[in-house]
Enzyme design. Structure first.
Site, PDB file in Angstrom:
ATOM      1  N   GLY A   1     -25.245  -8.245  15.293  1.00  0.00           N
ATOM      2  CA  GLY A   1     -26.034  -9.460  15.479  1.00  0.00           C
ATOM      3  C   GLY A   1     -26.307 -10.144  14.165  1.00  0.00           C
ATOM      4  O   GLY A   1     -26.094  -9.580  13.083  1.00  0.00           O
ATOM      5  N   ARG A   2     -26.780 -11.392  14.277  1.00  0.00           N
ATOM      6  CA  ARG A   2     -27.109 -12.179  13.087  1.00  0.00           C
ATOM      7  C   ARG A   2     -28.535 -12.681  13.178  1.00  0.00           C
ATOM      8  O   ARG A   2     -29.048 -12.916  14.274  1.00  0.00           O
ATOM      9  CB  ARG A   2     -26.163 -13.379  12.942  1.00  0.00           C
ATOM     10  CG  ARG A   2     -24.725 -12.982  12.649  1.00  0.00           C
ATOM     11  CD  ARG A   2     -23.862 -14.186  12.344  1.00  0.00           C
ATOM     12  NE  ARG A   2     -22.474 -13.782  12.093  1.00  0.00           N
ATOM     13  CZ  ARG A   2     -22.029 -13.395  10.915  1.00  0.00           C
ATOM     14  NH1 ARG A   2     -22.847 -13.378   9.874  1.00  0.00           N
ATOM     15  NH2 ARG A   2     -20.776 -13.039  10.764  1.00  0.00           N
ATOM     16  N   GLY A   3     -29.175 -12.848  12.015  1.00  0.00           N
ATOM     17  CA  GLY A   3     -30.535 -13.363  11.956  1.00  0.00           C
ATOM     18  C   GLY A   3     -30.697 -14.318  10.812  1.00  0.00           C
ATOM     19  O   GLY A   3     -29.719 -14.741  10.179  1.00  0.00           O
ATOM     20  N   GLY A   4     -31.939 -14.660  10.507  1.00  0.00           N
ATOM     21  CA  GLY A   4     -32.210 -15.651   9.480  1.00  0.00           C
ATOM     22  C   GLY A   4     -31.848 -15.189   8.078  1.00  0.00           C
ATOM     23  O   GLY A   4     -31.588 -16.001   7.204  1.00  0.00           O
TER      24      GLY A   4
ATOM     25  N   ASP B   1     -43.324 -10.858  12.212  1.00  0.00           N
ATOM     26  CA  ASP B   1     -42.231 -11.425  12.997  1.00  0.00           C
ATOM     27  C   ASP B   1     -41.942 -10.558  14.228  1.00  0.00           C
ATOM     28  O   ASP B   1     -40.798 -10.247  14.534  1.00  0.00           O
ATOM     29  CB  ASP B   1     -40.972 -11.568  12.137  1.00  0.00           C
ATOM     30  CG  ASP B   1     -39.923 -12.483  12.793  1.00  0.00           C
ATOM     31  OD1 ASP B   1     -40.311 -13.335  13.615  1.00  0.00           O
ATOM     32  OD2 ASP B   1     -38.730 -12.330  12.498  1.00  0.00           O
TER      33      ASP B   1
ATOM     34  N   VAL C   1     -26.243  -7.867  10.922  1.00  0.00           N
ATOM     35  CA  VAL C   1     -26.377  -6.426  11.099  1.00  0.00           C
ATOM     36  C   VAL C   1     -25.079  -5.895  11.702  1.00  0.00           C
ATOM     37  O   VAL C   1     -24.565  -6.453  12.679  1.00  0.00           O
ATOM     38  CB  VAL C   1     -27.570  -6.072  12.004  1.00  0.00           C
ATOM     39  CG1 VAL C   1     -27.691  -4.557  12.159  1.00  0.00           C
ATOM     40  CG2 VAL C   1     -28.864  -6.649  11.440  1.00  0.00           C
TER      41      VAL C   1
END
Length: 495
Positions: free
Chosen positions: A76-79, A192, A83
């Site tokens: 996955g991707r985040g800000g 968060d 990962v």
């Protein structure tokens, strides 16, 4: 209203302009992951362009080796970056590898925050927190390795508008609250909390991930730029949206929003833009939980409402209090006391009042009133209830208010109070008249007064006993005074 400055609004509009050209699910994910930076309006836009481009561009890290970790696939991707699932060749185990985006690594402050995330998470040891194994850098790529949770994020279960049964959702929130308590005891708040950062392992246990916005309470350098709003708009506490100083109660608010989302299938507030969502957190009330899911118990709704209170002072003040409330809200955890246990407790309490009456006479009634009202309000237990491990709580399982404590006593003692008032009135009316209760002496009109007295007292006694006996037949073992005051008597659960 605490709405961010104009340049923030422009940045948010830019975000949503990009969303209109992206897939709908990408747009919702951007709202969940946005970091709004008034001083760096382009940061949010570039963050979205990375997310949108990631679906199209080949991933250069796949198959590559970072130190002794072999990158296998994207998770996955985040800000802050991406990962990956990787293989730890030194210990022969799977790990989750969090890699910082190259453009973010060029920013000293953001790089320092990335390192701080790893160090913060590495200090935490708790079953509900994903542990950090390693932090390092390889050919300019900054990363850290953490536990690979063989499961999925709660967000994946909610991705298509699905909801989670309320009992299971409360269990998830309880696990997250325990993890947050452990972090807070070590001096950290998360900032968060959202379904995307709550992972479920193979056994269904919640693990908190991504301490990327973690804030130390132990004097670590605050790396957040002035005027930057950090967090996920869909779950952001009002004080966070107003760019005020936050504490652990902001995490409690975010967890409440996540619990609301789990139960209903939708976040508490939605709007076309990130700024619109933040404004709703500051000013609006979420639709009542039971209006969306009528099957949810009132106690669960009360817990969520308190977690999501706009004023931090009105939320749970600490995690122990929150965890106790969530434990009470679990299905089958609240055991209502039986009629005989309540009767024995009442017998102990009234014996104490009668003994007191020997010494202080008529003032014993006022002393008894103070005894019941004060102890029920402050501890939920009188001496009798304490000995039998009973506790008076409201319908949400929380400590009762002063009004409820007073009303409960007045309804509980309505017959003695009425008898006392009747005695005073009768004395004033028949003070100069001889009243006899011997039937042989009574004829005609002389029967009226004693008949009214005996009939009134008898009817009052039957009504009083009926109100108490209601606890033997009511589904929740509630007597008349419980119904009037909105209270219930439960067995005190062991923590």
């Amino acid at each position: 209203m605490g709405v961010p400055p104009d340049d923030t609004t422009e940045g948010a509009d830019s975000i949503n302009t990009g969303l209109s050209r992206a897939k709908p699910e990408v747009g919702k994910r951007a709202l969940e992951e946005t970091v709004l930076a008034p001083s760096l309006p382009g940061a949010s836009v570039s963050g979205l362009s990375r997310a949108a481009a990631a679906a199209l561009a080949p991933d250069s890290l796949l198959g590559r080796r970072l130190k002794h970790f072999e990158v296998q696939r994207l998770l996955g991707r985040g800000g802050m970056g991406a990962v990956y699932l990787a293989h730890d060749t030194s210990l022969d185990r799977p790990v989750a590898l969090k890699v910082l985006a190259p453009e973010i690594a060029q920013d000293p402050d953001l790089l320092a925050r990335f390192v701080r995330e790893a160090r913060a998470q590495a200090r935490l040891r708790h079953p509900n927190i994903t542990p950090i194994y390693y932090i390092g850098e390889d050919a300019g790529t900054h990363f850290f390795a953490m536990e690979y949770v063989d499961g999925e994020a709660i967000a994946a279960q909610l991705a298509h508008g699905d909801h989670i049964p309320w009992g299971t959702a409360v269990e998830h929130a309880l696990g997250a609250a325990r993890g947050l308590r452990a972090a807070y005891q070590q001096g950290f708040i998360h900032r968060d909390i959202k379904p995307g950062n709550l992972l479920l392992d193979a056994d269904g246990q919640v693990k908190i991930a991504d301490f990327g916005l973690v804030k130390s309470l132990k004097g670590d350098c605050e790396l957040t730029r002035e005027g930057v709003i950090l967090g996920s708009p869909l779950y952001m506490a009002p004080e966070q949206g107003r760019m005020e100083t936050v504490d652990h109660r902001a995490d409690i608010y975010s967890l409440g929003c996540a619990l609301y989302h789990m139960i209903t299938g939708s976040p508490p507030f939605e709007a076309p833009s990130a700024v619109g969502v933040i404004s709703k957190h500051v000013t609006d009330r979420a639709r009542p939980l039971r209006a969306v899911r009528p099957e949810v118990p009132l106690g669960v709704e009360r817990v969520v409402e308190r977690m999501m209170a706009k004023d931090p002072q009105n939320r749970f003040l600490g995690y122990d209090e929150l965890i106790a409330a969530l434990e009470r809200a679990l299905p089958g955890r609240q055991e209502y006391s039986g009629f005989w246990a309540r009767s024995m407790a009442a017998g102990i309490d009234w014996t104490l009042v009668l003994v007191l009456a020997i010494f202080i006479g008529r003032w014993a009634f006022l002393a008894g009133a103070a005894y019941f009202i004060l102890l029920h309000r402050l501890t939920g237990q009188t001496l009798g209830k304490w000995l039998l491990k009973l506790q008076v709580v409201d319908v949400a399982g929380e400590r009762i208010a002063w009004r409820a404590a007073g009303l409960r006593f007045l309804t509980y003692a309505w017959a003695p109070i009425l008898w006392g008032i009747s005695g005073v009135v009768l004395y004033m009316l028949v003070a100069h008249t001889r009243v006899s209760f011997r039937l042989a002496e009574l004829t005609g009109k002389e029967l009226v007064t004693p008949a009214l007295i005996l009939g009134g007292y008898g009817a009052t006694l039957l009504g009083y006993l009926g109100g108490l006996l209601l606890a033997a037949f009511h589904p929740q073992k509630r007597a008349l005074h419980d119904l009037a005051a909105g209270t219930q008597v439960t067995y005190k659960l062991k923590r």
